[in-house]
Design a protein around this motif. Sequence first.
Motif, PDB file in Angstrom:
ATOM      1  N   PRO A   7      42.263  -0.555  26.293  1.00 56.37           N
ATOM      2  CA  PRO A   7      41.911   0.872  26.398  1.00 56.37           C
ATOM      3  C   PRO A   7      42.767   1.626  27.403  1.00 56.37           C
ATOM      4  O   PRO A   7      43.070   2.812  27.203  1.00 56.37           O
ATOM      5  N   PHE A   8      43.181   0.941  28.475  1.00 56.09           N
ATOM      6  CA  PHE A   8      43.876   1.624  29.559  1.00 56.09           C
ATOM      7  C   PHE A   8      45.389   1.647  29.355  1.00 56.09           C
ATOM      8  O   PHE A   8      46.132   2.061  30.243  1.00 56.09           O
ATOM      9  N   GLU A   9      45.828   1.202  28.157  1.00 54.83           N
ATOM     10  CA  GLU A   9      47.220   1.369  27.783  1.00 54.83           C
ATOM     11  C   GLU A   9      47.453   2.723  27.125  1.00 54.83           C
ATOM     12  O   GLU A   9      48.599   3.131  26.911  1.00 54.83           O
ATOM     13  N   VAL A  10      46.354   3.412  26.802  1.00 51.38           N
ATOM     14  CA  VAL A  10      46.428   4.741  26.189  1.00 51.38           C
ATOM     15  C   VAL A  10      46.505   5.795  27.293  1.00 51.38           C
ATOM     16  O   VAL A  10      45.755   5.747  28.264  1.00 51.38           O
ATOM     17  N   THR A  11      47.392   6.750  27.136  1.00 51.92           N
ATOM     18  CA  THR A  11      47.671   7.718  28.208  1.00 51.92           C
ATOM     19  C   THR A  11      46.438   8.519  28.605  1.00 51.92           C
ATOM     20  O   THR A  11      46.164   8.680  29.809  1.00 51.92           O
ATOM     21  N   PHE A  12      45.678   9.033  27.639  1.00 53.60           N
ATOM     22  CA  PHE A  12      44.548   9.887  28.005  1.00 53.60           C
ATOM     23  C   PHE A  12      43.426   9.074  28.669  1.00 53.60           C
ATOM     24  O   PHE A  12      42.679   9.620  29.489  1.00 53.60           O
ATOM     25  N   VAL A  13      43.335   7.794  28.370  1.00 52.79           N
ATOM     26  CA  VAL A  13      42.341   6.957  29.059  1.00 52.79           C
ATOM     27  C   VAL A  13      42.803   6.668  30.488  1.00 52.79           C
ATOM     28  O   VAL A  13      41.996   6.610  31.421  1.00 52.79           O
ATOM     29  N   GLN A  14      44.101   6.504  30.669  1.00 55.63           N
ATOM     30  CA  GLN A  14      44.641   6.326  32.019  1.00 55.63           C
ATOM     31  C   GLN A  14      44.336   7.541  32.891  1.00 55.63           C
ATOM     32  O   GLN A  14      43.920   7.412  34.046  1.00 55.63           O
ATOM     33  N   ARG A  15      44.560   8.744  32.315  1.00 53.57           N
ATOM     34  CA  ARG A  15      44.253   9.966  33.069  1.00 53.57           C
ATOM     35  C   ARG A  15      42.759  10.054  33.367  1.00 53.57           C
ATOM     36  O   ARG A  15      42.358  10.488  34.456  1.00 53.57           O
ATOM     37  N   ALA A  16      41.933   9.644  32.401  1.00 49.03           N
ATOM     38  CA  ALA A  16      40.485   9.654  32.613  1.00 49.03           C
ATOM     39  C   ALA A  16      40.102   8.713  33.755  1.00 49.03           C
ATOM     40  O   ALA A  16      39.239   9.042  34.581  1.00 49.03           O
ATOM     41  N   LEU A  17      40.751   7.555  33.807  1.00 46.54           N
ATOM     42  CA  LEU A  17      40.461   6.588  34.878  1.00 46.54           C
ATOM     43  C   LEU A  17      40.847   7.157  36.233  1.00 46.54           C
ATOM     44  O   LEU A  17      40.067   7.083  37.188  1.00 46.54           O
ATOM     45  N   TRP A  18      42.034   7.740  36.325  1.00 49.86           N
ATOM     46  CA  TRP A  18      42.450   8.332  37.593  1.00 49.86           C
ATOM     47  C   TRP A  18      41.547   9.502  37.992  1.00 49.86           C
ATOM     48  O   TRP A  18      41.209   9.666  39.162  1.00 49.86           O
ATOM     49  N   GLY A  19      41.164  10.308  36.995  1.00 52.70           N
ATOM     50  CA  GLY A  19      40.234  11.395  37.294  1.00 52.70           C
ATOM     51  C   GLY A  19      38.913  10.872  37.816  1.00 52.70           C
ATOM     52  O   GLY A  19      38.358  11.402  38.786  1.00 52.70           O
ATOM     53  N   LEU A 128      37.698  12.340  28.852  1.00 51.55           N
ATOM     54  CA  LEU A 128      38.894  11.932  28.121  1.00 51.55           C
ATOM     55  C   LEU A 128      39.877  13.082  27.921  1.00 51.55           C
ATOM     56  O   LEU A 128      40.972  12.871  27.398  1.00 51.55           O
ATOM     57  N   ALA A 129      39.477  14.282  28.325  1.00 53.95           N
ATOM     58  CA  ALA A 129      40.358  15.442  28.182  1.00 53.95           C
ATOM     59  C   ALA A 129      41.021  15.830  29.501  1.00 53.95           C
ATOM     60  O   ALA A 129      41.581  16.925  29.627  1.00 53.95           O
ATOM     61  N   VAL A 130      40.968  14.952  30.495  1.00 49.63           N
ATOM     62  CA  VAL A 130      41.574  15.241  31.800  1.00 49.63           C
ATOM     63  C   VAL A 130      43.085  15.393  31.650  1.00 49.63           C
ATOM     64  O   VAL A 130      43.747  14.568  31.009  1.00 49.63           O
ATOM     65  N   ARG A 131      43.621  16.465  32.245  1.00 52.00           N
ATOM     66  CA  ARG A 131      45.050  16.738  32.177  1.00 52.00           C
ATOM     67  C   ARG A 131      45.704  16.439  33.514  1.00 52.00           C
ATOM     68  O   ARG A 131      45.017  16.220  34.522  1.00 52.00           O
ATOM     69  N   GLU A 132      47.023  16.458  33.541  1.00 45.39           N
ATOM     70  CA  GLU A 132      47.736  16.172  34.782  1.00 45.39           C
ATOM     71  C   GLU A 132      47.423  17.206  35.850  1.00 45.39           C
ATOM     72  O   GLU A 132      47.288  16.870  37.031  1.00 45.39           O
ATOM     73  N   GLN A 133      47.289  18.480  35.442  1.00 43.85           N
ATOM     74  CA  GLN A 133      46.954  19.513  36.424  1.00 43.85           C
ATOM     75  C   GLN A 133      45.542  19.326  36.982  1.00 43.85           C
ATOM     76  O   GLN A 133      45.262  19.695  38.132  1.00 43.85           O
ATOM     77  N   ASP A 134      44.653  18.743  36.164  1.00 44.81           N
ATOM     78  CA  ASP A 134      43.311  18.430  36.652  1.00 44.81           C
ATOM     79  C   ASP A 134      43.376  17.358  37.744  1.00 44.81           C
ATOM     80  O   ASP A 134      42.645  17.425  38.736  1.00 44.81           O
ATOM     81  N   LEU A 135      44.238  16.373  37.543  1.00 42.79           N
ATOM     82  CA  LEU A 135      44.391  15.315  38.548  1.00 42.79           C
ATOM     83  C   LEU A 135      44.932  15.892  39.850  1.00 42.79           C
ATOM     84  O   LEU A 135      44.512  15.493  40.939  1.00 42.79           O
ATOM     85  N   LEU A 136      45.866  16.836  39.738  1.00 43.77           N
ATOM     86  CA  LEU A 136      46.406  17.490  40.936  1.00 43.77           C
ATOM     87  C   LEU A 136      45.307  18.256  41.658  1.00 43.77           C
ATOM     88  O   LEU A 136      45.190  18.177  42.890  1.00 43.77           O
ATOM     89  N   MET A 137      44.492  18.987  40.899  1.00 40.65           N
ATOM     90  CA  MET A 137      43.380  19.733  41.496  1.00 40.65           C
ATOM     91  C   MET A 137      42.389  18.797  42.178  1.00 40.65           C
ATOM     92  O   MET A 137      41.904  19.064  43.275  1.00 40.65           O
ATOM     93  N   LEU A 138      42.084  17.686  41.532  1.00 38.20           N
ATOM     94  CA  LEU A 138      41.152  16.720  42.111  1.00 38.20           C
ATOM     95  C   LEU A 138      41.728  16.093  43.379  1.00 38.20           C
ATOM     96  O   LEU A 138      41.001  15.820  44.336  1.00 38.20           O
TER      97      LEU A 138
END
Length: 283
Positions: A7-19, A128-138
């Motif tokens: 699951p964590f090889e998928v980009t949007f799941v990776q972003r979800a994990l970091w979020g 699962l809809a977390v974006r890169e800008q969301d990670l920056l904000m977080l």
Amino acid sequence: MDWLTAPFEVTFVQRALWGGILVSAICALAGTWVVLRGMAFLGDAMSHGLLPGVALAALFGGNLLLGAVASAAAMAAGVTVLGRTPKLSQDTGIGLLFVGMLSLGVIVVSRSQSFAVDLTGFLFGDVLAVREQDLLMLGVALLVALLVSVLGHRAFLALAFDPRKAHTLGLRPRLAHAVLLVLLGLAIVASFHIVGTLLVLGLLIAPPAAALPWARGVRGVMALAALLGVTATFGGLLLSWHLSTAAGATVSAVAVALFFLSHATSGLRHLRARRAAPVPTAD
């Protein structure tokens, strides 16, 4: 081991994990004080109080985050003002604000013929809809929360255990309480679009409450709560992937499950300790 890593090889799941990791750290900093001070109802009220700002922002095509910040600020100000009313209990004031803000939000949504506000996303989030800008904000929100926690630690600690002593020590408990509300609002605003307002309390309260039986000191509770929040995020995303369940709700459910597991294990430990203790005999 593919079931664990695939699951964590998928980009949007990776972003979800970091979020989820960033949200877990923010919620650990704020949620520890929520648990220690018994402010769960306040946290629930503030999370639902975001609806008017989010609804208005969506209705007029504005930024949802700014709308949430405005509502959180209004809730924090309202709680502070009503908390100083001598003939009104704090719970009553919070309850009235809770109902009033939620009602206002529903009225705004009902006036929109197109129902532009996605209530499902607001209530339950979309991790699962977390974006890169969301990670920056977080990331920025985490730095702010960490700074507030470090600078206000002594005042928050005195406020949690002895407000009168805090006043005696010149720590300005009213100001400390207001800053603590800001910290709580920051955690909720940063988290609501990840797990939603109905589920944000899962990460805000469950990990610190699960950490209490095992950690020594407030900082220990915060560190363990962050670790448990990360564990809930990883486990929730993994289960969601394989079971095809809602990701945010699954993360929150795993966090609550960890709480019950923690306290059940702690209870068994104390039971064994009592049974192993030597029985005093009369000389």
